[in-house]
Scaffold this active site. Structure first.
Site, PDB file in Angstrom:
ATOM      1  N   LYS A 181      56.253  40.899  22.970  1.00 29.26           N
ATOM      2  CA  LYS A 181      55.753  42.266  23.102  1.00 29.26           C
ATOM      3  C   LYS A 181      55.668  42.877  21.714  1.00 29.26           C
ATOM      4  O   LYS A 181      56.596  42.784  20.915  1.00 29.26           O
ATOM      5  CB  LYS A 181      56.729  43.091  23.964  1.00 29.26           C
ATOM      6  N   LYS A 214      53.682  40.288  17.387  1.00 27.51           N
ATOM      7  CA  LYS A 214      52.797  41.238  16.702  1.00 27.51           C
ATOM      8  C   LYS A 214      51.493  40.519  16.401  1.00 27.51           C
ATOM      9  O   LYS A 214      51.464  39.297  16.275  1.00 27.51           O
ATOM     10  CB  LYS A 214      53.437  41.678  15.374  1.00 27.51           C
ATOM     11  N   ASP A 223      48.835  49.619  17.370  1.00 31.63           N
ATOM     12  CA  ASP A 223      49.576  49.882  16.131  1.00 31.63           C
ATOM     13  C   ASP A 223      48.557  50.591  15.234  1.00 31.63           C
ATOM     14  O   ASP A 223      47.593  51.186  15.750  1.00 31.63           O
ATOM     15  CB  ASP A 223      50.095  48.555  15.515  1.00 31.63           C
ATOM     16  N   SER A 246      56.140  51.475  26.335  1.00 35.44           N
ATOM     17  CA  SER A 246      55.276  50.346  26.705  1.00 35.44           C
ATOM     18  C   SER A 246      55.939  49.510  27.801  1.00 35.44           C
ATOM     19  O   SER A 246      55.288  49.080  28.757  1.00 35.44           O
ATOM     20  CB  SER A 246      55.018  49.439  25.495  1.00 35.44           C
TER      21      SER A 246
END
Ligand code: GLU
Length: 449
Positions: A93, A129, A169, A381
């Site tokens: 995640k 990421k 992001d 999230s």
């Protein structure tokens, strides 16, 4: 039995040798390892199983080509990545970053930090990421859409609600997540839980947009409360003007503080009357303009072109860096100490260099590391994933209450863990140890995988 210092040093040297030149990644490693040493001194069983060695190595790194057609019909190409770093406590995640600076080093540092951040939330999410060196600045809506579609064409092969769940992001907000989701759905099926940060109209969570900024301020609120203090009457400096900064400003103002700055990559605003939030939202969220537009419309605002907000020499109590990595170096950190700042809390990931953190420690300034203080975004999230799995949408109040509760727990965990290691004010040590402890325990229990 190998001693912890030697063991960690060996791993750290090995990473430095293998990943030479990956400066941001090595910085994140160097920031973490002293805490890992302290933890492993108390837990030699993890040394025996080489848990830190295993954890340091990303489980999987995916790199791919992203071809897309620009508005003039030219064929363009960018580089896409997904780092699937650690899946001990849940599916990978973490966000996607679209910015020209994106490279393997930056994404590996972000994914590494994400492991401990996600662990600290107490929710079942691993660390990952991704992103691209695509620059969304100045691109048309159609160009953004085509890029997102092409990016997802490849990424869709590697993600899923129980595999890896990307979010936003820098450069990736609800609009981009919308396009990415549309393409995923077309290629696979209607798995709402494959992405978070979705627009509210299709399975997004209330408060997700606000979560990182609100959570940051909640973290500091709990720290202030523990010190018998509050935001009331405090002067706060903020950097950035994306959604982390905007909603941090909103929450500080709600709690009675005054925010006197914000910034973008071209300069910063000093507004001694306090930031006009409605105007800031209009400029950044509705019109997608630069901060110069804010300065033009606001008499009390002074715009400083081409300068870091952290060069400002004005008295302030709290600093919330919400822009990007390494925005505060040693010199700027010294300036903040001279401005009278007593608390630094990171809304961005790794905005302070190692040298800056040392300055804060020496000056007895509270330093709240991003992996703890900005965990509110990924926490909501995870709440979005829960709502998607339930096929329900929770009310704002419920999500906000849970966010506050999660941030309180993270703050207390950091402080109590730091205290247990004999250094109650060292919230970085507390965050690293507590984040690592949970992952290490689970990796140990899951065996050599
Ligand atoms: N990019 C955000 C972070 O740095 C959020 C990630 C997510 O929601 O998965 O934590």
């Amino acid at each position: 039995m190998t001693n912890a210092t030697e063991y960690v040093q060996r791993i750290q040297n090995n990473i430095h040798q293998k990943d030479t030149g990956q400066v941001e990644f090595l910085q994140a490693i160097d920031e973490f390892m002293p805490s890992a040493t302290q933890f492993l001194e108390k837990h030699p069983e993890y040394i025996k199983r080489n848990i830190l060695g295993l954890l340091s190595e990303p489980e999987r790194i995916i790199q791919f080509r992203v071809p897309w057609q620009d508005g003039e019909g030219n064929w363009q190409v960018n580089r896409g990545y997904r780092i699937q770093y650690n899946s001990a406590i849940g599916p990978y995640k973490g966000g996607l970053r679209f910015h020209p600076s994106v490279n393997l080093s930056i994404l590996k540092f972000l994914a590494f930090e994400q492991i401990f951040k996600n662990s600290l939330t107490g929710l079942p999410i691993g660390g990952g990421k991704g992103g691209s060196d695509f620059d969304p600045k100045g691109k048309s809506d159609d160009e953004i859409m085509r890029f997102c579609q092409s990016f997802m064409m490849e990424l869709s092969k590697h993600i899923g609600p129980s595999i890896d769940v990307p979010a936003g992001d820098i450069g990736v907000g609800a609009r981009e997540i919308g396009y990415l989701f549309g393409e995923y759905k077309r290629l696979k099926q209607y798995d709402a839980g494959v992405l978070t940060g979705k627009p509210l109209d299709f399975w997004g969570s209330k408060i997700r947009t606000e979560a990182t900024g609100y959570g940051l301020v909640y973290y500091v609120k709990h720290l202030l409360q523990a010190e018998k203090d509050s935001f009331e009457g405090k002067t706060v400096m903020v950097s950035g003007s994306g959604n982390v900064a905007i909603y941090a400003i909103e929450k500080v103002q709600e709690l009675g503080g005054k925010v006197i700055t914000c910034s973008d990559s071209s300069g910063f605003i000093y507004d001694p009357e306090g930031i006009d939030l409605a105007l800031l939202k209009e400029v950044k969220e509705e019109k997608r303009e630069r901060l110069t537009a804010y300065a033009e419309k606001r008499d009390s605002a002074v715009y400083h072109a081409g300068q870091s907000v952290w060069t400002l020499k004005e008295t302030a109590d709290i600093a919330l860096p919400c822009a990007t990595q390494n925005e505060i170096d040693e010199t700027l950190a010294n300036n903040l100490v001279e401005c009278g700042v007593k608390i630094i809390a990171e809304g961005a990931n790794m905005p302070c260099t190692l040298e800056a953190v040392n300055v804060f420690e020496k000056a007895n300034v509270w330093y709240c590391p991003g992996k703890a203080a900005n965990a509110g975004g990924v926490a909501v999230s995870a709440l979005e994933m829960s709502q998607n799995a339930q096929r329900l949408s929770w009310e704002s109040e419920q999500v906000d209450r849970q966010l506050d509760e999660i941030m309180k727990n993270i703050y207390q965990t950091c402080r109590q863990t730091a205290a247990a290691y004999g250094n109650e004010k060292n919230l970085l040590l507390g965050a690293n140890v507590a984040g690592f402890e949970k992952v290490a325990k689970v990796m140990y229990a899951q065996g050599l995988v």
